[in-house]
Scaffold this motif. Structure first.
Motif, PDB file in Angstrom:
ATOM      1  N   ASP A  27      -1.565  34.432  -8.069  1.00 24.15           N
ATOM      2  CA  ASP A  27      -0.778  33.268  -8.447  1.00 24.15           C
ATOM      3  C   ASP A  27      -1.747  32.199  -8.923  1.00 24.15           C
ATOM      4  OD1 ASP A  27      -1.780  32.156  -6.044  1.00 24.15           O
ATOM      5  OD2 ASP A  27       0.052  32.586  -4.971  1.00 24.15           O
ATOM      6  N   LEU A  40       2.417  29.164 -10.941  1.00 24.51           N
ATOM      7  CA  LEU A  40       2.888  30.435 -11.480  1.00 24.51           C
ATOM      8  C   LEU A  40       2.770  31.511 -10.417  1.00 24.51           C
ATOM      9  CD1 LEU A  40       1.969  28.806 -14.089  1.00 24.51           C
ATOM     10  CD2 LEU A  40       1.880  31.040 -15.160  1.00 24.51           C
ATOM     11  N   PHE A  71       7.977  30.409 -12.051  1.00 23.04           N
ATOM     12  CA  PHE A  71       7.072  29.306 -11.806  1.00 23.04           C
ATOM     13  C   PHE A  71       7.858  28.119 -11.299  1.00 23.04           C
ATOM     14  CE2 PHE A  71       7.972  28.056 -16.207  1.00 23.04           C
ATOM     15  CZ  PHE A  71       7.899  26.666 -16.191  1.00 23.04           C
ATOM     16  N   GLY A 166       5.750  30.396  -4.933  1.00 21.22           N
ATOM     17  CA  GLY A 166       5.413  29.407  -5.957  1.00 21.22           C
ATOM     18  C   GLY A 166       5.672  27.994  -5.486  1.00 21.22           C
TER      19      GLY A 166
END
Length: 185
Positions: A27, A40, A71, A166
């Motif tokens: 991520d 993200l 995201f 996220g």
């Protein structure tokens, strides 16, 4: 823009036109100069289309395109001093948080847990417009031509299952901004 690929490390810059992506199991968090935070998830891809920010201006703007994945973003100063657009495969959103999954775009309006404020925005596509004005307003849209419908209020569990990792990453970045003073991108 020239097709060069590079692995990013903490503190590396990103530029207008960059395609930013993550691979499975990774991520990424991005802090922009106006304190907007993008997080993200694994296997996500977005393009930085536009970023104009001057502290004393009210004509600031930001535009990104979500290509795939999930995201989360927390708006910074651009959202209150100009315009922010996020293009998705099924429409455009003005502010807050979105996710795409299997051709569907999922959108939620979250409460700012530190201030208690709830923003508002419109999602627009060829099928119509949906207004998000309440905390946890949630909507899933399957096509750019589909009527968005009316958002419903989602439970914290639903939001956590869709946006969890996220969202946690974005919150962590934002807390670091607040702790560090927030002036460095």
């Amino acid at each position: 823009t020239d097709g060069t690929r590079a692995d990013l490390s903490e503190g590396d810059p990103v530029y207008l036109g960059d395609v930013v992506s993550t691979v499975v199991g990774s991520d990424l968090g991005i802090l922009f100069v106006d304190d907007t935070v993008f997080s993200l998830s694994s296997n996500a891809c977005m393009v930085i289309d536009e970023l104009i920010y001057y502290r004393a201006s009210d004509a600031n703007s930001m535009g990104v395109s979500l290509i795939q994945g999930t995201f989360v973003f927390v708006t910074g100063k651009i959202a209150t001093s100009g315009g922010m657009d996020v293009e998705t495969p099924v429409g455009t959103i003005g502010i807050r948080q979105i996710a795409t999954l299997g051709g569907n775009t999922r959108i939620v309006n979250l409460i700012n847990t530190e201030t208690g404020e709830v923003g508002s925005f419109f999602f627009t596509n060829f099928g119509g417009v949906a207004e998000f004005s309440q905390a946890n307003h949630f909507l899933q849209v399957g096509s750019i031509n589909t009527l968005p419908g009316l958002p419903t209020v989602a439970s914290s569990q639903t939001i956590g299952s869709i946006f969890g990792r996220g969202l946690n990453n974005a919150i962590s970045i934002q807390q670091n901004i607040n702790r560090d003073g927030g002036d460095q991108p």
